[in-house]
Design a protein around this motif. Structure first.
Motif: not given
Length: 247
Positions: A144-159
């Motif tokens: 779950t932690i890994v998936l949460g971090l993937l989401f945050l990294m994806g959002q940072a990439r999108e920004w």
């Protein structure tokens, strides 16, 4: 009979989350970026400290009332009120204008396709944290932690991509609300990841048997709220303007 106990941590957690929102307002509405950044950072730090204190209470007493389900529900209700205000202001500001994109900004904004990938990642994490309540807690919580971090990294990439293509927080009203809403949600995802990480570290130190399932369950309530909130943001911030632009 359990001893009645009233925890102060839910109040401080809700107040700290409010400070994060105030930081955005001070920066972008009142045009005081330094004051806004300080307030938002103070709120983020306070939220993390409060959640840590809230979780720690359960290990200082035999009573699980110290981290009760009721307290988490009240806290989530306060967060619903916070996001309701922000999303209502967004709709009130954007719908009459229809000012979704400005000259020079690519027509593929909002990036609906990538948002769907982020959605799959985050919704999958709701499944894994639910599994963590049942068995193999450390393994499922780690995933779950890994998936949460993937989401945050994806959002940072999108920004990063959107800023490079011309959509900034000052481009237009949509840009302001886009970064405000997704950034505020991202801060809640980060808090949830840190919450889970703290529980995971405790389980490693104490052993899985030393972690009460109620702690994981209540962390799950918060995480399901964050995931459900993302579906609302996806509908209003991505799909709604996309529909207007394609109409």
């Amino acid at each position: 009979m359990h001893t009645q106990f009233v925890s102060i941590w839910p109040f401080f957690t809700a107040f700290s989350s409010f400070l994060i929102m105030m930081g955005f307002m001070i920066s972008f509405q009142w045009k005081i970026p330094v004051g806004g950044l300080f307030t938002a950072c103070l709120g983020a730090a306070g939220t993390i400290i409060s959640l840590t204190g809230w979780v720690s209470e359960v290990f200082e007493s035999d009573s699980e009332e110290r981290i009760s389900t009721t307290a988490m529900v009240v806290f989530i209700l306060s967060e619903i009120a916070l996001f309701s205000g922000v999303l209502s202001a967004y709709l009130y500001s954007m719908l009459p204008k229809g000012e979704w994109i400005s000259p020079g900004i690519p027509a593929d904004i909002p990036p609906l396709g990538f948002a769907m990938i982020l959605t799959v990642i985050l919704i999958s994490s709701s499944v894994t944290i639910q599994m963590a309540e049942r068995k193999y807690m450390k393994q499922w919580l780690s995933l779950t932690i890994v998936l949460g971090l993937l989401f945050l990294m994806g959002q940072a990439r999108e920004w990063s991509r959107l800023i490079s293509e011309g959509l900034t927080i000052t481009s237009n009203s949509y840009g302001t609300y886009f970064y405000l809403i997704t950034g505020l949600h991202g801060s809640h995802v980060l808090v949830g990841v840190l919450f889970q990480l703290y529980i995971l570290l405790l389980s490693i130190r104490k052993g899985a048997g030393g972690i009460r399932r109620s702690v994981v369950r209540i962390c799950g309530y918060y995480w399901h709220f964050v995931d459900g909130l993302w579906l609302l943001i996806l509908s209003l911030v991505y799909i709604l303007p996309y529909s207007f632009l394609k109409a």
